[in-house]
Design an enzyme around this catalytic site. Structure first.
Site, PDB file in Angstrom:
ATOM      1  CD  GLU A   1      -1.628  -2.281   1.764  1.00  0.00           C
ATOM      2  OE1 GLU A   1      -0.323  -2.897   1.812  1.00  0.00           O
ATOM      3  OE2 GLU A   1      -2.590  -3.075   2.473  1.00  0.00           O
TER       4      GLU A   1
ATOM      5  N   GLY B   1       5.969  -1.528  14.838  1.00  0.00           N
ATOM      6  CA  GLY B   1       5.148  -0.693  14.309  1.00  0.00           C
ATOM      7  C   GLY B   1       4.022  -0.074  15.130  1.00  0.00           C
TER       8      GLY B   1
ATOM      9  CD  GLU C   1      -0.858  -5.339  14.069  1.00  0.00           C
ATOM     10  OE1 GLU C   1      -1.637  -4.957  13.139  1.00  0.00           O
ATOM     11  OE2 GLU C   1       0.290  -4.822  13.973  1.00  0.00           O
TER      12      GLU C   1
ATOM     13  CG  HIS D   1     -26.881  11.847  20.695  1.00  0.00           C
ATOM     14  ND1 HIS D   1     -28.209  12.595  20.988  1.00  0.00           N
ATOM     15  CD2 HIS D   1     -25.910  12.366  21.473  1.00  0.00           C
ATOM     16  CE1 HIS D   1     -27.791  13.403  22.001  1.00  0.00           C
ATOM     17  NE2 HIS D   1     -26.748  13.570  22.379  1.00  0.00           N
TER      18      HIS D   1
HETATM   19  C1  G6Q Z   1       2.355  -2.989  13.515  1.00  0.00           C
HETATM   20  C2  G6Q Z   1       2.262  -3.771  12.222  1.00  0.00           C
HETATM   21  C3  G6Q Z   1       1.873  -3.238  11.117  1.00  0.00           C
HETATM   22  C4  G6Q Z   1       2.553  -2.305  10.272  1.00  0.00           C
HETATM   23  C5  G6Q Z   1       2.053  -2.268   8.862  1.00  0.00           C
HETATM   24  C6  G6Q Z   1       3.120  -1.322   8.215  1.00  0.00           C
HETATM   25  O1  G6Q Z   1       2.617  -3.489  14.512  1.00  0.00           O
HETATM   26  O2  G6Q Z   1       3.400  -4.585  11.992  1.00  0.00           O
HETATM   27  O3  G6Q Z   1       0.465  -2.562  11.416  1.00  0.00           O
HETATM   28  O4  G6Q Z   1       2.846  -1.223  11.035  1.00  0.00           O
HETATM   29  O5  G6Q Z   1       2.135  -3.273   8.160  1.00  0.00           O
HETATM   30  O6  G6Q Z   1       4.264  -1.656   7.890  1.00  0.00           O
HETATM   31  P1  G6Q Z   1       5.536  -0.753   7.498  1.00  0.00           P
HETATM   32  O7  G6Q Z   1       5.769   0.055   8.372  1.00  0.00           O
HETATM   33  O8  G6Q Z   1       6.433  -2.182   7.335  1.00  0.00           O
HETATM   34  O9  G6Q Z   1       5.128  -0.461   6.128  1.00  0.00           O
END
Ligand code: G6Q
Length: 531
Positions: free
Chosen positions: A217, A268, A355, A386
């Site tokens: 993405e 992350g 997660e 509401h």
């Molecule tokens: C968080 C997960 C996941 C990750 C995203 C983006 O703990 O690992 O949400 O942050 O998939 O990953 P990248 O930072 O590697 O693009």
């Protein structure tokens, strides 16, 4: 020593609590919510107080939860984590095998940080960021026409998006003049198109955030924005910044005006206080306010080291959650902030919690015996009142509620209507909801009767500002980590997310092939009318 870690069901206190859970405190009884209870069930914290009179607990239950916390060595494990132990692992099976050091990214204010090496790395990155922000302020970094950058487009997803977004939104009143941030996360082209429609690219920095540097993405969105820059006659190397892991595919300083690092020991969803959040927040708020945010976060890491649950808001919140989830059988937690600034915060917590603790295997690699992470969701009050509060009051699903409120509004602009200010109305609603959920109401009309005993706690702070926002983020991070320790799961990996990344690539490869060959992916694409 993974085998030394206990799950709560292996603790002596587990049996005691099971017995107590047969007759939990009845919040609907006459004189249950006495002034004394309302005033004594408060855990005073540095930035937030945790009010818990509307939980179905007695002092005996709290003692049992304390014993559970002690038997599971929650604080010792937290200390191990902070000092750099390898916590991200599963028994003898291949796993990430990493330290877990998000706390080091803000442990900047103590002469003796818990993990000096990691804190030194964080300090070095912050120094580079400080220098960059200074250059921006001085106009030394500017566009090709010598104009200041006024906009930052943050591209990232999951942990590289939700934390920074929710914090940015929460701190909008502290934003520097002529600074604005937009976020692009979804691979839905409409997400990027909507942002591109609103910004003047010539005055925009584009921050690409990806720890792995290979998230579909994010890379797609980066390419899309880069091509828009080129179409506008702009040089991407003059506009694009990166936050990524060392030696990731994005670790290519030539492609970016400036690159900042996120280290592999920061997950992350726990990365808001690392460069993942810092670059965007620094751009928006300035370096001094960024430090305030980090200070608040660090403060709570220190109070989380308190062994007495009655004095440790994050651990108490965690243990009340365990009581509701594993003993009183509530499967969902609603995070309901009575603060508009926190409107995206439940989404961040949803990721951070689900997660981390949505796991079925213990750290020993054996299956779990108890329910682990609950379903987490939420929306700001009073809007929720509401909408979905009906179910909270009278539905068949028992939801544990965590309210978040502030005594003072953020912006201070308010007026008295019918004898009270809007801020007073907001806080009155919060307290009233907590009491009403707990006490219920008898009515001879069953449709107007409220069963009560619906539990909630309230995190109450003075005002939403950079310091309290930092504190709130790390308070919840610590809560989630403590609960993971209770269930003896590895809260720091995310195989489910990795699976999603692989599956999408598989379907895409079938989409791109011109083959007529039958496969599950091809059949599904056909059914969806895509191929
Ligand atoms: C968080 C997960 C996941 C990750 C995203 C983006 O703990 O690992 O949400 O942050 O998939 O990953 P990248 O930072 O590697 O693009």
């Amino acid at each position: 020593m993974a085998n030394a870690w206990k799950s709560i069901q292996d603790c002596e206190a587990f049996g005691t609590l099971k017995r107590l859970a047969e007759h939990p405190f009845d919040l609907t009884a006459q004189r249950a919510l006495t002034p004394e209870r309302l005033q004594s069930c408060v855990c005073r914290g540095e930035v937030f107080d945790l009010l818990y009179p509307c939980q179905r607990v007695t002092s005996e239950v709290l003692d049992g939860l304390q014993s559970l916390a002690d038997e599971c060595a929650l604080v010792d494990q937290f200390a191990e984590m902070r000092s750099g132990a390898v916590m991200n692992r599963i028994g003898k099976f291949p796993s990430e095998e990493r330290q877990v050091l998000h706390t080091a990214s803000r442990d900047l204010f103590s002469p003796v940080p818990a993990c000096e090496a990691a804190t030194n790395q964080a300090k070095a990155e912050l120094e580079r960021l400080k220098a960059f922000l200074h250059e921006l302020d001085q106009g030394e970094v500017c566009n090709a026409d010598g104009e200041a950058f006024e906009t930052l487009i943050h591209i990232g997803i999951g942990g590289s998006y939700l934390g920074p977004l929710s914090i940015y939104e929460a701190l909008l009143p502290y934003q520097k003049k002529n600074r604005k941030v937009f976020f692009i996360s979804n691979v839905d082209p409409d997400d990027s198109a909507a942002v591109l429609d609103q910004v003047d690219l010539s005055k925009s920095l584009v921050l690409v955030v990806s720890k792995s540097g290979n998230t579909l993405e994010t890379l797609s969105n980066e390419n899309l924005v880069r091509s828009s820059l080129k179409e506008a006659g702009l040089d991407p190397a003059r506009h694009c910044l990166a936050v990524t892991g060392q030696s990731s595919p994005m670790d290519n300083p030539d492609r970016y005006l400036r690159s900042f690092y996120l280290f592999d020991y920061i997950g992350g969803r726990f990365s808001s206080t690392s460069m993942v959040g810092a670059v965007t927040l620094g751009f928006s708020l300035g370096y001094e306010q960024l430090l305030e945010f980090l200070k608040g976060a660090s403060l709570i890491d220190y109070t989380a080291m308190e062994k007495d649950i009655r004095k440790n808001p994050s651990m108490l919140l965690a243990m009340l959650g365990i009581w509701n989830h594993n003993f009183l059988d509530m499967g969902t937690v609603a995070i309901l902030p009575y603060s508009q600034g926190l409107h995206r915060f439940p989404a961040h917590l949803q990721q951070c919690d689900m997660e981390s603790n949505g796991k079925s295997v213990q750290r020993s690699s054996l299956p779990v015996q108890l329910k682990t992470g609950p379903i987490v969701w939420g929306e700001p009050g009073t809007n929720g009142q509401h909408a979905f509060y009906q179910l909270l009051h009278q539905g068949t699903e028992d939801v544990a509620v965590e309210f978040i409120g502030f005594r003072r509004s953020q912006r201070g602009k308010d007026m008295v209507v019918k004898g009270s200010s809007s801020q007073q109305k907001l806080v009155a609603n919060l307290l009233a909801q907590s009491l009403a959920l707990a006490a219920g109401k008898d009515d001879e009309n069953p449709n107007r009767s409220f069963q009560g005993n619906r539990v909630s706690s309230i995190l109450m702070g003075e005002q939403l500002n950079p310091k309290s926002m930092g504190a709130l983020v790390s308070l919840y991070e610590a809560k989630i980590v403590f609960q993971g320790f209770c269930w003896n799961v590895n809260s720091f990996d995310q195989e489910g997310v990795q699976l999603g990344k692989i599956l999408a690539v598989q379907i895409l490869s079938v989409m791109q092939e011109e083959t007529e060959e039958e496969s599950t992916a091809a059949a599904f694409l056909k059914a969806a009318g895509i191929k």
